[in-house]
Motif scaffolding. Structure first.
Motif, PDB file in Angstrom:
ATOM      1  N   TRP A 147       0.828  -1.193   0.000  1.00 53.92           N
ATOM      2  CA  TRP A 147       0.000   0.000   0.000  1.00 53.92           C
ATOM      3  C   TRP A 147       0.866   1.249   0.000  1.00 53.92           C
ATOM      4  O   TRP A 147       2.015   1.236   0.472  1.00 53.92           O
ATOM      5  N   SER A 148       0.315   2.344  -0.492  1.00 57.47           N
ATOM      6  CA  SER A 148       0.998   3.633  -0.449  1.00 57.47           C
ATOM      7  C   SER A 148       1.095   4.097   1.006  1.00 57.47           C
ATOM      8  O   SER A 148       0.361   3.612   1.876  1.00 57.47           O
ATOM      9  N   PRO A 149       1.985   5.042   1.299  1.00 56.64           N
ATOM     10  CA  PRO A 149       2.122   5.504   2.684  1.00 56.64           C
ATOM     11  C   PRO A 149       0.827   6.032   3.294  1.00 56.64           C
ATOM     12  O   PRO A 149       0.611   5.873   4.498  1.00 56.64           O
ATOM     13  N   ASP A 150      -0.054   6.633   2.499  1.00 54.78           N
ATOM     14  CA  ASP A 150      -1.312   7.137   3.056  1.00 54.78           C
ATOM     15  C   ASP A 150      -2.419   6.077   3.072  1.00 54.78           C
ATOM     16  O   ASP A 150      -3.532   6.339   3.528  1.00 54.78           O
ATOM     17  N   ALA A 199       8.956   4.759   2.171  1.00 51.25           N
ATOM     18  CA  ALA A 199       8.276   5.859   2.844  1.00 51.25           C
ATOM     19  C   ALA A 199       7.974   7.028   1.917  1.00 51.25           C
ATOM     20  O   ALA A 199       7.139   7.880   2.239  1.00 51.25           O
ATOM     21  N   GLU A 200       8.637   7.080   0.770  1.00 46.48           N
ATOM     22  CA  GLU A 200       8.356   8.119  -0.223  1.00 46.48           C
ATOM     23  C   GLU A 200       7.264   7.695  -1.190  1.00 46.48           C
ATOM     24  O   GLU A 200       6.894   8.467  -2.076  1.00 46.48           O
ATOM     25  N   GLY A 201       6.779   6.479  -1.063  1.00 47.99           N
ATOM     26  CA  GLY A 201       5.712   5.996  -1.933  1.00 47.99           C
ATOM     27  C   GLY A 201       6.190   5.307  -3.188  1.00 47.99           C
ATOM     28  O   GLY A 201       5.379   4.959  -4.046  1.00 47.99           O
ATOM     29  N   CYS A 202       7.499   5.071  -3.299  1.00 49.00           N
ATOM     30  CA  CYS A 202       8.036   4.392  -4.477  1.00 49.00           C
ATOM     31  C   CYS A 202       8.028   2.879  -4.270  1.00 49.00           C
ATOM     32  O   CYS A 202       8.176   2.383  -3.151  1.00 49.00           O
ATOM     33  N   LEU A 203       7.880   2.141  -5.365  1.00 53.00           N
ATOM     34  CA  LEU A 203       7.820   0.693  -5.328  1.00 53.00           C
ATOM     35  C   LEU A 203       9.190   0.104  -5.647  1.00 53.00           C
ATOM     36  O   LEU A 203       9.861   0.538  -6.581  1.00 53.00           O
ATOM     37  N   TRP A 204       9.578  -0.898  -4.874  1.00 57.42           N
ATOM     38  CA  TRP A 204      10.773  -1.700  -5.146  1.00 57.42           C
ATOM     39  C   TRP A 204      10.279  -3.085  -5.535  1.00 57.42           C
ATOM     40  O   TRP A 204       9.580  -3.745  -4.750  1.00 57.42           O
ATOM     41  N   VAL A 205      10.630  -3.526  -6.741  1.00 59.56           N
ATOM     42  CA  VAL A 205      10.069  -4.752  -7.298  1.00 59.56           C
ATOM     43  C   VAL A 205      11.184  -5.720  -7.661  1.00 59.56           C
ATOM     44  O   VAL A 205      12.137  -5.359  -8.366  1.00 59.56           O
ATOM     45  N   ALA A 206      11.080  -6.954  -7.182  1.00 59.13           N
ATOM     46  CA  ALA A 206      12.010  -8.008  -7.584  1.00 59.13           C
ATOM     47  C   ALA A 206      11.572  -8.546  -8.940  1.00 59.13           C
ATOM     48  O   ALA A 206      10.399  -8.879  -9.126  1.00 59.13           O
ATOM     49  N   GLU A 211      17.271 -10.904 -12.890  1.00 57.33           N
ATOM     50  CA  GLU A 211      18.530 -10.597 -12.201  1.00 57.33           C
ATOM     51  C   GLU A 211      18.616  -9.152 -11.721  1.00 57.33           C
ATOM     52  O   GLU A 211      19.687  -8.552 -11.702  1.00 57.33           O
ATOM     53  N   ARG A 212      17.474  -8.600 -11.268  1.00 63.50           N
ATOM     54  CA  ARG A 212      17.528  -7.196 -10.864  1.00 63.50           C
ATOM     55  C   ARG A 212      16.323  -6.829  -9.995  1.00 63.50           C
ATOM     56  O   ARG A 212      15.312  -7.545  -9.956  1.00 63.50           O
ATOM     57  N   LEU A 213      16.481  -5.702  -9.324  1.00 66.96           N
ATOM     58  CA  LEU A 213      15.371  -5.003  -8.688  1.00 66.96           C
ATOM     59  C   LEU A 213      15.126  -3.727  -9.477  1.00 66.96           C
ATOM     60  O   LEU A 213      16.053  -3.150 -10.047  1.00 66.96           O
ATOM     61  N   VAL A 214      13.879  -3.274  -9.500  1.00 67.33           N
ATOM     62  CA  VAL A 214      13.581  -1.980 -10.108  1.00 67.33           C
ATOM     63  C   VAL A 214      12.859  -1.112  -9.082  1.00 67.33           C
ATOM     64  O   VAL A 214      12.133  -1.620  -8.222  1.00 67.33           O
ATOM     65  N   ARG A 215      13.107   0.176  -9.171  1.00 67.32           N
ATOM     66  CA  ARG A 215      12.387   1.141  -8.336  1.00 67.32           C
ATOM     67  C   ARG A 215      11.479   1.960  -9.250  1.00 67.32           C
ATOM     68  O   ARG A 215      11.939   2.517 -10.260  1.00 67.32           O
ATOM     69  N   ILE A 216      10.203   2.030  -8.901  1.00 66.74           N
ATOM     70  CA  ILE A 216       9.191   2.667  -9.732  1.00 66.74           C
ATOM     71  C   ILE A 216       8.488   3.743  -8.916  1.00 66.74           C
ATOM     72  O   ILE A 216       8.141   3.522  -7.750  1.00 66.74           O
ATOM     73  N   ASP A 221       6.939   5.761 -13.285  1.00 69.71           N
ATOM     74  CA  ASP A 221       8.230   6.012 -13.936  1.00 69.71           C
ATOM     75  C   ASP A 221       9.311   5.098 -13.350  1.00 69.71           C
ATOM     76  O   ASP A 221       9.360   4.883 -12.132  1.00 69.71           O
ATOM     77  N   LEU A 222      10.169   4.576 -14.216  1.00 70.46           N
ATOM     78  CA  LEU A 222      11.299   3.776 -13.770  1.00 70.46           C
ATOM     79  C   LEU A 222      12.378   4.713 -13.225  1.00 70.46           C
ATOM     80  O   LEU A 222      12.932   5.524 -13.954  1.00 70.46           O
ATOM     81  N   LEU A 223      12.677   4.577 -11.926  1.00 73.13           N
ATOM     82  CA  LEU A 223      13.631   5.472 -11.282  1.00 73.13           C
ATOM     83  C   LEU A 223      15.031   4.885 -11.210  1.00 73.13           C
ATOM     84  O   LEU A 223      16.003   5.627 -11.024  1.00 73.13           O
ATOM     85  N   GLY A 224      15.130   3.571 -11.335  1.00 73.29           N
ATOM     86  CA  GLY A 224      16.446   2.954 -11.263  1.00 73.29           C
ATOM     87  C   GLY A 224      16.368   1.450 -11.215  1.00 73.29           C
ATOM     88  O   GLY A 224      15.286   0.868 -11.022  1.00 73.29           O
ATOM     89  N   GLU A 225      17.507   0.804 -11.408  1.00 78.67           N
ATOM     90  CA  GLU A 225      17.616  -0.645 -11.361  1.00 78.67           C
ATOM     91  C   GLU A 225      18.843  -1.032 -10.544  1.00 78.67           C
ATOM     92  O   GLU A 225      19.847  -0.320 -10.554  1.00 78.67           O
ATOM     93  N   ILE A 226      18.755  -2.147  -9.849  1.00 76.13           N
ATOM     94  CA  ILE A 226      19.875  -2.671  -9.080  1.00 76.13           C
ATOM     95  C   ILE A 226      20.138  -4.097  -9.540  1.00 76.13           C
ATOM     96  O   ILE A 226      19.275  -4.973  -9.379  1.00 76.13           O
TER      97      ILE A 226
END
Length: 284
Positions: A147-150, A199-206, A211-216, A221-226
């Motif tokens: 869920w989102s922070p709110d 806590a900022e409301g962004c999603l971290w997805v396996a 072979e990566r995580l993504v932050r959305i 919007d795709l914010l980054g990949e690990i």
């Protein structure tokens, strides 16, 4: 940032990490093995319970032990590993999958067929009085949810469809509406699996098979990949005293691996510049 092994293991399908701040431990499962693991990342030590069934996810209960999403339905699991199925509703051809508690102490979990038939999966919510209902059907492999922070937006991954969906939600009535696709993962690059919201409301997805995580972002919007050192990262959760360590489960299922391959371990990312939100215990 470099993922480090926090909890060595060889889980077939490690899944469902949840940080239990009350005891400073990470709970997670191995689905087909029926294992419920409770790990201390500071020492790398793990205590395990073994159920006689698949276990898709667990959450600590306010009264002690766990609520578990199992092959039959929803079950209560004692600290000694004793299991009582409290809400059985699935046929032998189906099982429960990923699950998580909302901030009202209700346990949400998806169900799927053993062979992942499209349209046969569903999302269920278990109330504190151990009654449950279907919130959404027509899915294939319902997976990561949060869920989102709110608390006003609910997120759900349908892995085989490659979709991460967002819904409006009514926290008081456990209802969801206005389904929309937030993001898609192309099949050639993997499948969206477990996820967590920071806590900022962004999603971290396996991304299973990717072979990566993504932050959305909450806007999709795709914010980054690990990059991850395993082919099948399966889920993630923030933990640690400050909720600033991202723990990532992984799986060995279906892969031809050497004994020293780290797949099946739990990894830790300590410098992701984000913090998570506290987990909630099941109120039943």
């Amino acid at each position: 940032m470099r993922p480090e092994i926090a909890i060595p293991g060889k889980a077939t399908v490690g899944e469902g990490p949840v940080w239990d701040a009350a005891v400073g431990r990470l709970h997670w499962v191995d689905i087909p093995a029926g294992h419920i693991h409770t790990s201390n990342p500071a020492t790398g030590r793990t205590a395990s319970l073994t159920l006689s069934t698949h276990v898709g996810a667990v959450a600590p209960r306010r009264t002690g032990g766990f609520v578990a999403a199992t092959a039959a339905g929803f079950a209560a699991v004692g600290a000694d590993g004793s299991m009582t199925v409290r809400r059985a509703f699935l046929p032998d051809s189906e099982r429960m999958n990923d699950g998580k508690c909302d901030r009202q102490g209700r346990f949400w979990a998806g169900s799927t067929t053993m062979d992942f038939q499209r349209g046969k999966g569903a999302l269920h919510v278990l109330m504190p009085d151990w009654t449950s209902r279907v919130v959404l059907d027509g899915l294939a492999l319902p997976n990561g949810l949060d869920w989102s922070p709110d608390g006003r937006t609910f997120y759900l991954a349908d892995s085989l469809a490659g979709e991460i969906c967002a819904f409006d939600t009514d926290p008081e009535n456990a209802g969801i509406s206005r389904r929309r696709i937030l993001s898609r993962i192309p099949a050639a690059t993997g499948m969206p699996d477990g996820l967590t919201v920071d806590a900022e409301g962004c999603l971290w997805v396996a991304v299973w098979g990717g072979e990566r995580l993504v932050r959305i972002s909450p806007d999709g919007d795709l914010l980054g990949e690990i990059p991850m050192p395993v082919h099948q990262p399966s889920s993630c959760a923030f933990g640690g005293p400050r909720l600033d360590i991202l723990y990532v489960t992984s799986a060995r299922e279906g892969l031809d691996l050497s004994d020293d391959d780290p797949a099946g371990s739990v990894f830790a990312l300590a410098q992701v510049s984000a913090v998570g939100m506290p987990s909630t215990r099941f109120a039943g």
